[in-house]
Design a protein around this motif. Sequence first.
Motif, PDB file in Angstrom:
ATOM      1  N   UNK A 165       0.805  -1.221   0.000  1.00  0.00           N
ATOM      2  CA  UNK A 165       0.000   0.000   0.000  1.00  0.00           C
ATOM      3  C   UNK A 165       0.837   1.269   0.000  1.00  0.00           C
ATOM      4  N   UNK A 166       2.152   1.123   0.095  1.00  0.00           N
ATOM      5  CA  UNK A 166       2.988   2.309   0.303  1.00  0.00           C
ATOM      6  C   UNK A 166       2.927   3.289  -0.855  1.00  0.00           C
ATOM      7  N   UNK A 167       2.790   2.812  -2.081  1.00  0.00           N
ATOM      8  CA  UNK A 167       2.717   3.720  -3.230  1.00  0.00           C
ATOM      9  C   UNK A 167       1.445   4.571  -3.169  1.00  0.00           C
ATOM     10  N   UNK A 168       0.319   3.943  -2.775  1.00  0.00           N
ATOM     11  CA  UNK A 168      -0.945   4.687  -2.633  1.00  0.00           C
ATOM     12  C   UNK A 168      -0.833   5.740  -1.543  1.00  0.00           C
ATOM     13  N   UNK A 169      -0.201   5.369  -0.439  1.00  0.00           N
ATOM     14  CA  UNK A 169      -0.048   6.294   0.696  1.00  0.00           C
ATOM     15  C   UNK A 169       0.760   7.515   0.276  1.00  0.00           C
ATOM     16  N   UNK A 170       1.874   7.293  -0.388  1.00  0.00           N
ATOM     17  CA  UNK A 170       2.755   8.391  -0.796  1.00  0.00           C
ATOM     18  C   UNK A 170       2.047   9.293  -1.811  1.00  0.00           C
ATOM     19  N   UNK A 171       1.353   8.685  -2.760  1.00  0.00           N
ATOM     20  CA  UNK A 171       0.654   9.472  -3.777  1.00  0.00           C
ATOM     21  C   UNK A 171      -0.442  10.334  -3.153  1.00  0.00           C
ATOM     22  N   UNK A 172      -1.220   9.743  -2.234  1.00  0.00           N
ATOM     23  CA  UNK A 172      -2.314  10.483  -1.600  1.00  0.00           C
ATOM     24  C   UNK A 172      -1.784  11.645  -0.764  1.00  0.00           C
ATOM     25  N   UNK A 173      -0.658  11.423  -0.093  1.00  0.00           N
ATOM     26  CA  UNK A 173      -0.115  12.453   0.796  1.00  0.00           C
ATOM     27  C   UNK A 173       0.426  13.650   0.036  1.00  0.00           C
ATOM     28  N   UNK A 174       0.849  13.435  -1.204  1.00  0.00           N
ATOM     29  CA  UNK A 174       1.435  14.519  -1.976  1.00  0.00           C
ATOM     30  C   UNK A 174       2.832  14.892  -1.515  1.00  0.00           C
ATOM     31  N   UNK A 175       3.493  13.990  -0.778  1.00  0.00           N
ATOM     32  CA  UNK A 175       4.834  14.271  -0.228  1.00  0.00           C
ATOM     33  C   UNK A 175       5.920  13.439  -0.909  1.00  0.00           C
ATOM     34  N   UNK A 176       5.663  13.003  -2.148  1.00  0.00           N
ATOM     35  CA  UNK A 176       6.579  12.072  -2.812  1.00  0.00           C
ATOM     36  C   UNK A 176       8.006  12.616  -2.892  1.00  0.00           C
TER      37      UNK A 176
END
Length: 423
Positions: free
Chosen positions: A149-160
């Motif tokens: 799920x880490x890719x979804x989390x990073x994308x949603x946060x906008x902090x990539x």
Amino acid sequence: MEKDIILKAENISKQYRLGQVGTGTLSHDLNRWWHQVRGKENPYLKIGDTNDRSTKGESDYVWALQDINFEVERGDVLGIIGKNGAGKSTLLKILSKVTAPTTGSIKSRGRIASLLEVGTGFHGEMTGRENIYLNGAILGMTKKEITSKIDEIIEFSGCERYIDTPVKRYSSGMTVRLAFAVAAFLEPEILVIDEVLAVGDAEFQKKAIGKMQDISKQGGRTVLFVSHNMAAVKSLCTRGIVLEYGKVVLDDDINTAVSYYLGGADSERSNSKKFDCFDSEIFHLKEIGLQNVGKNFDEPLLENQKIELVTELFLKSDEAERYHVTYHLYNDMGESLFSFSNNNSTEILKKGRNILTCTFPENFFQSGNFSLTIFIVEDKRHSIFKESDIIHFTVVDGERELGVYMGREPGYIKPSFNWKNKN
């Protein structure tokens, strides 16, 4: 049909000792121990003031919460609302098991993820990516589950761009974005969220509320949400609990709860409020009230008559002219309508007693529920005092003349403009 109860609070109370020593003196500890040895109740549970911030107490102990009982079904979105100091954050900390109740118990089924303060559960020296794994491990997830799920989390946060940078270098907005993404995507059975989302920008708040709706409706997960933004509470929650002075005063559908909180359902509430705790080296705020001109505070506020706002405060400073009073007016959705201040008038504050009045013209307000937030401002630059929702009031229909439009007109105020026909 049997209820699927996922969270249950039974007789929850929380007592704090005021002052610098949080747990009490040695004599208090010995007294507690002596009562426990003899099989008797803690003697300090029998004392303590109600947690009313607007009055001075007589005890060194205060009840932040008293006898809280409620149940939450799986998939519910519960809004917990109340004024500052009502006990909302204390309740969420107990539900999240951050702190223990003085009496009572919490029974839950499933993992609880909490978002109580900016950076809750984050380690400042670790990167954003490492903190995602840390939070997931705390929730009992395996490394494989988190990685999926880490890719979804990073994308949603906008902090990539900053995900491999230590969290201590994040702004508060970036931190809350990542913290919410972690809490939402790691799929806890119960998601507990305090006012922290207000730190994010408007775009992220909208995105977060949409995600919470998806979590509850599609995922069947439970959300407990605290906010002073009544529009967000109404759009997200299905049920509301109203807290006052550490006690549950209403547990009902969200529209009824918000209406009660904003002053529309409590017949005992007055249009005036006296204070004895808002006392500093500079000022002492004594009373705020609204009345129709020539009437009393305990009479209904009629929309077709002038309404007078009265602010009584005592200024102790020899430079009283440096200070002014500003109000923000809010509607029944918690949306700010406008601000107004004596700074824009010739009336200045003086040392000693001040009874400051502000008069609204007749037919200025639509009938409805409103609230005021007060600021005391120094040198026109910074606020030295702020109290949100310091008073609620209701404006009622002043018996319109027969033959006029009988429906409620749109909006919250009815400005009177200058019309001319130049033809």
